[in-house]
Design an enzyme around this catalytic site. Structure first.
Site, PDB file in Angstrom:
ATOM      1  N   GLY A 193       3.289  -2.791   5.792  1.00  0.00           N
ATOM      2  CA  GLY A 193       4.677  -2.927   6.211  1.00  0.00           C
ATOM      3  C   GLY A 193       5.100  -4.345   6.507  1.00  0.00           C
ATOM      4  O   GLY A 193       6.203  -4.570   7.007  1.00  0.00           O
ATOM      5  N   GLU A 223       6.669   2.917   0.571  1.00  0.00           N
ATOM      6  CA  GLU A 223       5.271   2.847   0.143  1.00  0.00           C
ATOM      7  C   GLU A 223       4.507   4.116   0.514  1.00  0.00           C
ATOM      8  O   GLU A 223       3.686   4.613  -0.269  1.00  0.00           O
ATOM      9  CB  GLU A 223       4.595   1.619   0.782  1.00  0.00           C
TER      10      GLU A 223
END
Length: 229
Positions: free
Chosen positions: A98, A106
């Site tokens: 992140g 993702e």
């Protein structure tokens, strides 16, 4: 080799796992930039036929520009293989992602994939997660309340800001709060608590997801198969 060269060697090695006919999830970040270049080279030189699924607009734009056919996650029945970077990988093959503020997208792609590969340089391998700040995606409405709740739990939250001092926004126009914890002794317990918090869309703990980690080292790329305690 410097860090970028280590990332590049890992990315080129990971590109070898892509097979003809695959639907391939393409992650986000500096290491993935090298990966997309390596896969595109195979498409051009070997006539490899794949379909890419991007986890961010920037990855999608790069892949399209290099001739990789792309679809959205909702346009494909499944994903055969996703290759992505990671900000930290611990000894039990749990990770934090992140840093590029794309962890929600993702995770959607990763959890839709038959297999996941992470590509990292050797500095990303750690014994315990947490030195890298843990990213959270929170909706703007009530985000201060979420922040206060995190602070009251002693999780040391900070809104992520851009160079202009404004709050960073994700592709979904949400805010990013980073937790500066130093160490995360019980990632599964923390993950369960975080995801139960109203207003918090997703966290950057990627647990029990990765199958293979390709590590760029000074001695060349090293392949680690996930074995968890």
């Amino acid at each position: 080799m410097d860090q970028n060269e280590l990332k590049k060697t890992a990315a080129i090695k990971a590109a070898e796992f892509v097979e003809d006919g695959m639907i391939v999830g393409l992650g986000t970040g500096s290491t993935v930039t090298f990966l997309v270049e390596a896969i595109a080279k195979r498409v051009q030189e070997e006539g490899l036929h794949i379909t890419g699924v991007a986890t961010s607009k920037r990855t999608g734009k790069q892949a399209k520009s290099l001739g990789i056919p792309m679809k959205t996650i909702d346009e494909v029945p499944h994903v055969d293989l996703t290759i992505d970077g990671a900000d930290e990988v611990d000894k039990n093959f749990q990770g934090i992602k992140g840093g590029g503020a794309a962890h929600a997208f993702e995770k959607v792609v990763a959890t839709s994939s038959t297999k996941n590969i992470w590509i990292v340089d050797e500095t990303k391998l750690v014994d315990t997660l947490g030195k890298f700040p843990l990213p959270l995606e929170v909706i703007p409405y009530g985000s201060t309340k979420v922040f206060d709740r995190l602070q009251n739990e002693g999780l040391n939250p900070k809104f992520r800001l851009n160079d202009d001092g404004e709050r960073v926004k994700t592709h979904s126009d949400n805010y990013v709060i980073d937790l500066y914890m130093g160490h995360i002794d019980h990632p599964h317990l923390l993950a369960n608590w975080l995801i139960s918090q109203v207003g918090l869309l997703e966290h950057g703990l990627f647990l029990d997801i990765v199958n293979t980690v390709v590590v760029g080292t000074q001695d060349g790329p090293k392949i680690l198969e996930a074995k968890r305690a």
